[in-house]
Design an enzyme around this catalytic site. Sequence first.
Site, mmCIF file in Angstrom:
data_model
loop_
_atom_site.group_PDB
_atom_site.id
_atom_site.type_symbol
_atom_site.label_atom_id
_atom_site.label_comp_id
_atom_site.label_asym_id
_atom_site.label_seq_id
_atom_site.Cartn_x
_atom_site.Cartn_y
_atom_site.Cartn_z
ATOM 1 N N LEU A 142 0.835 -1.200 0.000
ATOM 2 C CA LEU A 142 0.000 0.000 0.000
ATOM 3 C C LEU A 142 0.869 1.250 0.000
ATOM 4 C CD1 LEU A 142 -2.468 -1.125 2.832
ATOM 5 C CD2 LEU A 142 -2.771 -1.417 0.359
ATOM 6 N N ASP A 143 0.639 2.112 -0.954
ATOM 7 C CA ASP A 143 1.292 3.414 -0.931
ATOM 8 C C ASP A 143 0.825 4.172 0.307
ATOM 9 O OD1 ASP A 143 2.724 5.712 -1.991
ATOM 10 O OD2 ASP A 143 0.749 6.527 -2.475
ATOM 11 N N ALA A 144 1.639 5.101 0.793
ATOM 12 C CA ALA A 144 1.272 5.858 1.995
ATOM 13 C C ALA A 144 0.543 7.155 1.663
ATOM 14 C CB ALA A 144 2.524 6.151 2.819
ATOM 15 N N ASP A 145 1.243 8.076 1.006
ATOM 16 C CA ASP A 145 0.709 9.418 0.811
ATOM 17 C C ASP A 145 -0.388 9.455 -0.237
ATOM 18 O OD1 ASP A 145 2.430 10.502 2.708
ATOM 19 O OD2 ASP A 145 4.054 10.671 1.247
ATOM 20 N N VAL B 100 -1.016 -1.250 -4.460
ATOM 21 C CA VAL B 100 -2.159 -0.337 -4.409
ATOM 22 C C VAL B 100 -1.646 1.090 -4.194
ATOM 23 C CG1 VAL B 100 -4.327 0.222 -3.240
ATOM 24 C CG2 VAL B 100 -3.536 -2.165 -3.333
#
Length: 233
Positions: free
Chosen positions: A9-12, A180
């Site tokens: 999962l991407d953060a920002d 994602v």
Amino acid sequence: MKRYAIYLLDADNTLFDFGKAEKNAFWKTFEALSGRPCTEELYACYSRLNSALWEALERGEITKPQLQQTRFARFLREQGLSGDGDAWNEAFLDRLAGERFLLDGAEEACRRLSAHAPLYIATNGFTRVQKRRLRESAIAPYISGIFVSEEAGAEKPSRVYFAHVFRQLGQPPRESVLMVGDSLTSDMTGGRNYGIDTCWYNPKEKPLPGDCAVTWQIARLSDLLVPWESGAE
């Protein structure tokens, strides 16, 4: 949607509201170091300069240390302000690490999805910012680990970054991993070029450019669980 064994999962702007965090951190930094009130125009100037540098970083034209050394120096010069760009950058990162606003639905989606598969954050951010922000956030109990580009030695979409992630994960089958994220240039392009499935988080339901292919599209993070979650709760 297909069920995966591992979710990256991407953060920002996928889990965290980076726009809000960045604005708050910049506002506090500017007022503390300049002794002047901040304005929307000043923040817009910084955002323009910073965005251009991050795009250059993704293209491999500059390094992350160069980005850090340059962004506030350019901002101060453009605004005719005195000050040390490195000192401003350090103060900004310290404040940014404390801003941990989650996007709507992120905590619930992570809680539910983590009951079925391990979740990992895959981010291009700064280690000191991303790790503290995750550690102090409400999603921390649901995340199995975090892979920051600064430690990988390369940024998404580089294959070097994804190779680092897969080494840390023990080389799982690529078909079992889903990337994602909200960025077509770093998350989707990077995942696709490494041979893993991708899921574009597209809450504004923008049209997909014709030159970009993704495996899935979702408008809500909860869509990652549909339809195979039935009966899980």
